[in-house]
Design an enzyme around this catalytic site. Sequence first.
Site, PDB file in Angstrom:
ATOM      1  N   GLY A 210     -15.661   3.003   3.876  1.00 55.19           N
ATOM      2  CA  GLY A 210     -14.360   3.636   3.689  1.00 55.19           C
ATOM      3  C   GLY A 210     -13.703   3.276   2.370  1.00 55.19           C
ATOM      4  O   GLY A 210     -12.547   3.637   2.142  1.00 55.19           O
TER       5      GLY A 210
ATOM      6  N   ASP B 202       0.841  -1.197   0.000  1.00 53.68           N
ATOM      7  CA  ASP B 202       0.000   0.000   0.000  1.00 53.68           C
ATOM      8  C   ASP B 202       0.878   1.250   0.000  1.00 53.68           C
ATOM      9  O   ASP B 202       1.912   1.308   0.679  1.00 53.68           O
ATOM     10  CB  ASP B 202      -0.915  -0.007   1.240  1.00 53.68           C
ATOM     11  CG  ASP B 202      -2.067   0.968   1.102  1.00 53.68           C
ATOM     12  OD1 ASP B 202      -3.212   0.517   0.953  1.00 53.68           O
ATOM     13  OD2 ASP B 202      -1.814   2.199   1.146  1.00 53.68           O
ATOM     14  N   ILE B 203       0.461   2.255  -0.731  1.00 53.67           N
ATOM     15  CA  ILE B 203       1.243   3.491  -0.846  1.00 53.67           C
ATOM     16  C   ILE B 203       1.235   4.297   0.462  1.00 53.67           C
ATOM     17  O   ILE B 203       2.140   5.097   0.700  1.00 53.67           O
ATOM     18  CB  ILE B 203       0.704   4.339  -2.023  1.00 53.67           C
ATOM     19  CG1 ILE B 203       1.772   5.300  -2.534  1.00 53.67           C
ATOM     20  CG2 ILE B 203      -0.584   5.067  -1.665  1.00 53.67           C
ATOM     21  CD1 ILE B 203       1.415   5.961  -3.859  1.00 53.67           C
TER      22      ILE B 203
ATOM     23  N   HIS C 213      -6.980  -5.926   2.042  1.00 54.44           N
ATOM     24  CA  HIS C 213      -5.862  -5.365   2.794  1.00 54.44           C
ATOM     25  C   HIS C 213      -5.307  -6.468   3.701  1.00 54.44           C
ATOM     26  O   HIS C 213      -6.063  -7.068   4.477  1.00 54.44           O
ATOM     27  CB  HIS C 213      -6.322  -4.222   3.702  1.00 54.44           C
ATOM     28  CG  HIS C 213      -6.906  -3.036   2.984  1.00 54.44           C
ATOM     29  ND1 HIS C 213      -6.235  -1.841   2.851  1.00 54.44           N
ATOM     30  CD2 HIS C 213      -8.104  -2.855   2.383  1.00 54.44           C
ATOM     31  CE1 HIS C 213      -7.005  -0.973   2.198  1.00 54.44           C
ATOM     32  NE2 HIS C 213      -8.141  -1.563   1.906  1.00 54.44           N
TER      33      HIS C 213
ATOM     34  N   ASN D 189     -13.134  -3.540   2.027  1.00 47.98           N
ATOM     35  CA  ASN D 189     -14.197  -2.553   2.172  1.00 47.98           C
ATOM     36  C   ASN D 189     -15.129  -2.650   0.969  1.00 47.98           C
ATOM     37  O   ASN D 189     -14.684  -2.842  -0.162  1.00 47.98           O
ATOM     38  CB  ASN D 189     -13.601  -1.146   2.252  1.00 47.98           C
ATOM     39  CG  ASN D 189     -12.768  -0.940   3.504  1.00 47.98           C
ATOM     40  OD1 ASN D 189     -13.149  -1.385   4.586  1.00 47.98           O
ATOM     41  ND2 ASN D 189     -11.628  -0.292   3.378  1.00 47.98           N
TER      42      ASN D 189
ATOM     43  N   HIS E 181     -10.243  -5.279  -3.518  1.00 49.22           N
ATOM     44  CA  HIS E 181      -8.914  -5.591  -2.998  1.00 49.22           C
ATOM     45  C   HIS E 181      -9.045  -5.995  -1.540  1.00 49.22           C
ATOM     46  O   HIS E 181      -9.974  -5.561  -0.841  1.00 49.22           O
ATOM     47  CB  HIS E 181      -7.975  -4.385  -3.128  1.00 49.22           C
ATOM     48  CG  HIS E 181      -8.552  -3.111  -2.605  1.00 49.22           C
ATOM     49  ND1 HIS E 181      -9.469  -2.360  -3.305  1.00 49.22           N
ATOM     50  CD2 HIS E 181      -8.362  -2.471  -1.424  1.00 49.22           C
ATOM     51  CE1 HIS E 181      -9.816  -1.301  -2.586  1.00 49.22           C
ATOM     52  NE2 HIS E 181      -9.159  -1.355  -1.440  1.00 49.22           N
TER      53      HIS E 181
HETATM   54  P1  5GP Z   1      -9.906   1.280   0.226  1.00 49.51           P
HETATM   55  O1  5GP Z   1     -10.175   2.467   1.104  1.00 49.51           O
HETATM   56  O2  5GP Z   1     -10.478   1.460  -1.164  1.00 49.51           O
HETATM   57  O3  5GP Z   1     -10.281  -0.035   0.856  1.00 49.51           O
HETATM   58  O4  5GP Z   1      -8.328   1.195   0.100  1.00 49.51           O
HETATM   59  C1  5GP Z   1      -7.601   1.790  -0.931  1.00 49.51           C
HETATM   60  C2  5GP Z   1      -6.136   1.697  -0.560  1.00 49.51           C
HETATM   61  O5  5GP Z   1      -5.375   1.925  -1.733  1.00 49.51           O
HETATM   62  C3  5GP Z   1      -5.683   2.727   0.470  1.00 49.51           C
HETATM   63  O6  5GP Z   1      -5.115   2.041   1.583  1.00 49.51           O
HETATM   64  C4  5GP Z   1      -4.660   3.574  -0.278  1.00 49.51           C
HETATM   65  O7  5GP Z   1      -3.585   3.967   0.527  1.00 49.51           O
HETATM   66  C5  5GP Z   1      -4.227   2.637  -1.399  1.00 49.51           C
HETATM   67  N1  5GP Z   1      -3.798   3.310  -2.624  1.00 49.51           N
HETATM   68  C6  5GP Z   1      -4.433   4.322  -3.274  1.00 49.51           C
HETATM   69  N2  5GP Z   1      -3.766   4.674  -4.393  1.00 49.51           N
HETATM   70  C7  5GP Z   1      -2.674   3.854  -4.447  1.00 49.51           C
HETATM   71  C8  5GP Z   1      -1.588   3.733  -5.373  1.00 49.51           C
HETATM   72  O8  5GP Z   1      -1.490   4.449  -6.383  1.00 49.51           O
HETATM   73  N3  5GP Z   1      -0.656   2.784  -5.112  1.00 49.51           N
HETATM   74  C9  5GP Z   1      -0.737   1.978  -4.019  1.00 49.51           C
HETATM   75  N4  5GP Z   1       0.219   1.065  -3.856  1.00 49.51           N
HETATM   76  N5  5GP Z   1      -1.740   2.059  -3.120  1.00 49.51           N
HETATM   77  C10 5GP Z   1      -2.695   2.989  -3.334  1.00 49.51           C
END
Ligand code: 5GP
Length: 111
Positions: A91, A29-30, A100, A85, A98
Amino acid sequence: MSTVFGQIIEGKLPCKKVFENERILAFHDIAPQAPVHVLIVPKKLIPNLAGASDEDEAVLGECLTVARKIAQQLGIQNSYRVITNSGKESGQLVYHIHFHLLGGRPLGALG
Ligand code: 5GP
């Protein structure tokens, strides 16, 4: 429409890859929320769990197997959390399903 994860899967954006096969890509994760924070992403565009269909069962199950193996590989096999999620109020930010994988520190109760 392609999401940021679609662009990563297509190789148009970089990632720190942890695992890849024909069906799944996993990368760090970034903005990590724990010492280990890996995203496990089916290459097929499924928006979220609510938007999945019965035919996605195999790849979604495989994501959990991949999570287990990555947890072992990264040394957090004794304690970790896997979450997905689904929907705005959960969130969810990226509408490409995906999982986590979080670990490497004590994780609090889910809020
Ligand atoms: P969500 O809130 O949709 O469950 O999680 C999205 C996740 O994607 C977040 O934890 C966010 O930090 C991660 N994320 C968003 N953009 C990027 C990206 O460009 N690269 C990576 N590696 N992670 C990302």
